[in-house]
Design a protein around this motif. Structure first.
Motif, PDB file in Angstrom:
ATOM      1  N   SER A 117      -2.594  -0.187 -10.059  1.00 49.48           N
ATOM      2  CA  SER A 117      -2.479   0.860 -11.077  1.00 49.48           C
ATOM      3  C   SER A 117      -3.136   2.148 -10.597  1.00 49.48           C
ATOM      4  CB  SER A 117      -3.131   0.405 -12.389  1.00 49.48           C
ATOM      5  OG  SER A 117      -2.441  -0.696 -12.918  1.00 49.48           O
ATOM      6  N   GLN A 118      -4.270   2.010  -9.912  1.00 49.76           N
ATOM      7  CA  GLN A 118      -4.961   3.180  -9.354  1.00 49.76           C
ATOM      8  C   GLN A 118      -4.068   3.912  -8.357  1.00 49.76           C
ATOM      9  OE1 GLN A 118      -7.698   4.721 -10.001  1.00 49.76           O
ATOM     10  NE2 GLN A 118      -7.972   6.004  -8.216  1.00 49.76           N
ATOM     11  N   LEU A 119      -3.382   3.156  -7.509  1.00 47.92           N
ATOM     12  CA  LEU A 119      -2.461   3.791  -6.559  1.00 47.92           C
ATOM     13  C   LEU A 119      -1.367   4.554  -7.302  1.00 47.92           C
ATOM     14  CD1 LEU A 119      -1.989   1.090  -3.748  1.00 47.92           C
ATOM     15  CD2 LEU A 119      -3.632   2.970  -3.866  1.00 47.92           C
ATOM     16  N   GLY A 120      -0.864   3.947  -8.373  1.00 50.08           N
ATOM     17  CA  GLY A 120       0.160   4.624  -9.177  1.00 50.08           C
ATOM     18  C   GLY A 120      -0.352   5.898  -9.816  1.00 50.08           C
ATOM     19  N   ASP A 121      -1.642   5.909 -10.152  1.00 52.80           N
ATOM     20  CA  ASP A 121      -2.240   7.092 -10.798  1.00 52.80           C
ATOM     21  C   ASP A 121      -2.451   8.251  -9.823  1.00 52.80           C
ATOM     22  OD1 ASP A 121      -2.348   5.736 -13.191  1.00 52.80           O
ATOM     23  OD2 ASP A 121      -4.489   5.255 -13.052  1.00 52.80           O
ATOM     24  N   VAL A 122      -2.836   7.940  -8.590  1.00 52.76           N
ATOM     25  CA  VAL A 122      -3.287   9.010  -7.687  1.00 52.76           C
ATOM     26  C   VAL A 122      -2.265   9.419  -6.622  1.00 52.76           C
ATOM     27  CG1 VAL A 122      -5.733   8.455  -8.022  1.00 52.76           C
ATOM     28  CG2 VAL A 122      -4.498   7.431  -6.091  1.00 52.76           C
ATOM     29  N   ILE A 123      -1.283   8.584  -6.357  1.00 54.54           N
ATOM     30  CA  ILE A 123      -0.314   8.902  -5.302  1.00 54.54           C
ATOM     31  C   ILE A 123       0.929   9.533  -5.933  1.00 54.54           C
ATOM     32  CG2 ILE A 123       1.053   7.981  -3.376  1.00 54.54           C
ATOM     33  CD1 ILE A 123      -2.060   7.781  -3.096  1.00 54.54           C
ATOM     34  N   PRO A 124       1.345  10.696  -5.439  1.00 50.42           N
ATOM     35  CA  PRO A 124       2.553  11.344  -5.986  1.00 50.42           C
ATOM     36  C   PRO A 124       3.766  10.416  -5.900  1.00 50.42           C
ATOM     37  CG  PRO A 124       1.395  12.813  -4.465  1.00 50.42           C
ATOM     38  CD  PRO A 124       0.727  11.479  -4.360  1.00 50.42           C
ATOM     39  N   GLU A 125       4.635  10.522  -6.894  1.00 50.90           N
ATOM     40  CA  GLU A 125       5.766   9.599  -7.008  1.00 50.90           C
ATOM     41  C   GLU A 125       6.657   9.608  -5.768  1.00 50.90           C
ATOM     42  OE1 GLU A 125       9.285   8.454 -10.179  1.00 50.90           O
ATOM     43  OE2 GLU A 125       7.786   9.951 -10.724  1.00 50.90           O
ATOM     44  N   SER A 129       6.026   4.695  -2.979  1.00 47.68           N
ATOM     45  CA  SER A 129       6.554   3.436  -2.434  1.00 47.68           C
ATOM     46  C   SER A 129       6.176   3.249  -0.970  1.00 47.68           C
ATOM     47  CB  SER A 129       8.068   3.373  -2.590  1.00 47.68           C
ATOM     48  OG  SER A 129       8.409   3.246  -3.942  1.00 47.68           O
ATOM     49  N   SER A 130       6.340   4.300  -0.172  1.00 45.50           N
ATOM     50  CA  SER A 130       5.992   4.178   1.252  1.00 45.50           C
ATOM     51  C   SER A 130       4.484   4.011   1.425  1.00 45.50           C
ATOM     52  CB  SER A 130       6.492   5.388   2.045  1.00 45.50           C
ATOM     53  OG  SER A 130       5.889   6.575   1.578  1.00 45.50           O
ATOM     54  N   PHE A 131       3.703   4.687   0.577  1.00 37.71           N
ATOM     55  CA  PHE A 131       2.243   4.570   0.641  1.00 37.71           C
ATOM     56  C   PHE A 131       1.820   3.129   0.357  1.00 37.71           C
ATOM     57  CE2 PHE A 131      -2.068   4.739  -0.913  1.00 37.71           C
ATOM     58  CZ  PHE A 131      -2.681   5.747  -0.185  1.00 37.71           C
ATOM     59  N   ILE A 132       2.327   2.565  -0.750  1.00 34.80           N
ATOM     60  CA  ILE A 132       1.972   1.184  -1.107  1.00 34.80           C
ATOM     61  C   ILE A 132       2.468   0.211  -0.045  1.00 34.80           C
ATOM     62  CG2 ILE A 132       2.411  -0.664  -2.790  1.00 34.80           C
ATOM     63  CD1 ILE A 132       2.297   1.503  -4.984  1.00 34.80           C
ATOM     64  N   GLY A 133       3.647   0.473   0.510  1.00 34.61           N
ATOM     65  CA  GLY A 133       4.155  -0.373   1.596  1.00 34.61           C
ATOM     66  C   GLY A 133       3.219  -0.391   2.792  1.00 34.61           C
ATOM     67  N   ASN A 134       2.697   0.779   3.149  1.00 35.34           N
ATOM     68  CA  ASN A 134       1.746   0.855   4.266  1.00 35.34           C
ATOM     69  C   ASN A 134       0.435   0.141   3.955  1.00 35.34           C
ATOM     70  OD1 ASN A 134       3.296   2.315   6.160  1.00 35.34           O
ATOM     71  ND2 ASN A 134       2.867   4.228   5.101  1.00 35.34           N
ATOM     72  N   VAL A 135      -0.043   0.281   2.711  1.00 33.54           N
ATOM     73  CA  VAL A 135      -1.275  -0.408   2.298  1.00 33.54           C
ATOM     74  C   VAL A 135      -1.094  -1.926   2.399  1.00 33.54           C
ATOM     75  CG1 VAL A 135      -2.770  -0.917   0.304  1.00 33.54           C
ATOM     76  CG2 VAL A 135      -2.148   1.443   0.816  1.00 33.54           C
ATOM     77  N   VAL A 136       0.026  -2.408   1.877  1.00 30.59           N
ATOM     78  CA  VAL A 136       0.299  -3.856   1.909  1.00 30.59           C
ATOM     79  C   VAL A 136       0.423  -4.349   3.348  1.00 30.59           C
ATOM     80  CG1 VAL A 136       2.002  -5.632   1.329  1.00 30.59           C
ATOM     81  CG2 VAL A 136       1.336  -3.930  -0.383  1.00 30.59           C
ATOM     82  N   SER A 137       1.136  -3.596   4.182  1.00 33.96           N
ATOM     83  CA  SER A 137       1.329  -3.983   5.579  1.00 33.96           C
ATOM     84  C   SER A 137      -0.010  -4.064   6.320  1.00 33.96           C
ATOM     85  CB  SER A 137       2.259  -2.982   6.266  1.00 33.96           C
ATOM     86  OG  SER A 137       2.489  -3.349   7.602  1.00 33.96           O
ATOM     87  N   PHE A 138      -0.838  -3.042   6.152  1.00 35.37           N
ATOM     88  CA  PHE A 138      -2.133  -3.017   6.820  1.00 35.37           C
ATOM     89  C   PHE A 138      -3.016  -4.163   6.344  1.00 35.37           C
ATOM     90  CE2 PHE A 138      -6.553  -1.450   7.212  1.00 35.37           C
ATOM     91  CZ  PHE A 138      -6.603  -1.318   8.591  1.00 35.37           C
ATOM     92  N   SER A 139      -2.969  -4.457   5.043  1.00 34.67           N
ATOM     93  CA  SER A 139      -3.829  -5.518   4.502  1.00 34.67           C
ATOM     94  C   SER A 139      -3.464  -6.888   5.063  1.00 34.67           C
ATOM     95  CB  SER A 139      -3.757  -5.533   2.976  1.00 34.67           C
ATOM     96  OG  SER A 139      -2.501  -6.000   2.538  1.00 34.67           O
ATOM     97  N   GLU A 140      -2.192  -7.063   5.431  1.00 37.49           N
ATOM     98  CA  GLU A 140      -1.776  -8.345   5.997  1.00 37.49           C
ATOM     99  C   GLU A 140      -2.456  -8.629   7.342  1.00 37.49           C
ATOM    100  OE1 GLU A 140      -0.072 -10.980   4.754  1.00 37.49           O
ATOM    101  OE2 GLU A 140      -0.321  -9.802   2.921  1.00 37.49           O
TER     102      GLU A 140
END
Length: 193
Positions: A117-125, A129-140
């Motif tokens: 939810s925080q990512l949704g609040d602070v990252i421009p629309e 999607s690409s931002f969250i994709g990169n976060v998920v990829s890096f976390s793996e």
């Protein structure tokens, strides 16, 4: 700005997914050899986590929307995960360990709901999607590397060592999120030029 945010949020999620991977990989081993549990008791522990997450997630989502302070809820979630780990490390009574699992399920729901939810609040629309994709990829990467580190810790020290390492990872994630929260609060208070 987005690069710095990506680094900070990716690091938090990397640390948390590292801790989660260690828990998933080694709790069954720990429960078998340290707690002397059988398959039914171990399965019940994971069932309790699932039920706890299932029941608490909608409520946590509403609280998150009402408070508008996603990071504090995320930090609380990580603290609850630390409580879960501490309870099974420091106690052997099944009911205490199961209580820890219930608390950990709430913590996991708090962290995940509030973090995304925080990512949704602070990252421009347009970049979200690409931002969250990169976060998920890096976390793996954390999920890949940390179980190996935990295995080495068991070999070198003892079966408790991965979980103390786990608590350290979660604590680091808390510190970074607290830093992000302070920065966000100070930027909101800054007067417009």
């Amino acid at each position: 700005m987005l690069t710095k945010q990506l680094l900070l949020y990716s690091t938090v999620h990397f640390l948390e997914m590292s801790a989660f991977a260690i828990f998933l990989t080694y709790f069954s081993v720990y429960a078998t050899y340290k707690l002397h549990w059988g398959p039914v008791e171990i399965s019940l522990a994971f069932t309790i986590i699932g039920v706890s997450t299932f029941v608490s997630a909608p409520f946590i989502g509403k609280v998150s929307d009402l408070l508008k302070d996603r990071l504090i809820l995320s930090i609380i979630g990580l603290l609850l995960i630390m409580v879960e780990i501490a309870l099974f490390l420091w106690f052997k009574e099944p009911w205490i360990v199961y209580l820890g699992m219930f608390i950990g399920g709430i913590g996991g729901a708090s962290y995940l709901d509030s973090f995304y939810s925080q990512l949704g609040d602070v990252i421009p629309e347009e970049n979200r999607s690409s931002f969250i994709g990169n976060v998920v990829s890096f976390s793996e990467l954390g999920a890949i590397v940390s179980p190996i580190i935990a295995g080495v810790l068991i070999e070198r020290f003892n079966i408790n060592a991965p979980f103390y390492y786990n608590m350290l990872l979660v604590l680091m994630a808390i510190v970074i999120q607290y830093f992000i929260r302070l920065k966000l609060k100070s930027s909101r208070k800054r007067p417009l030029a």
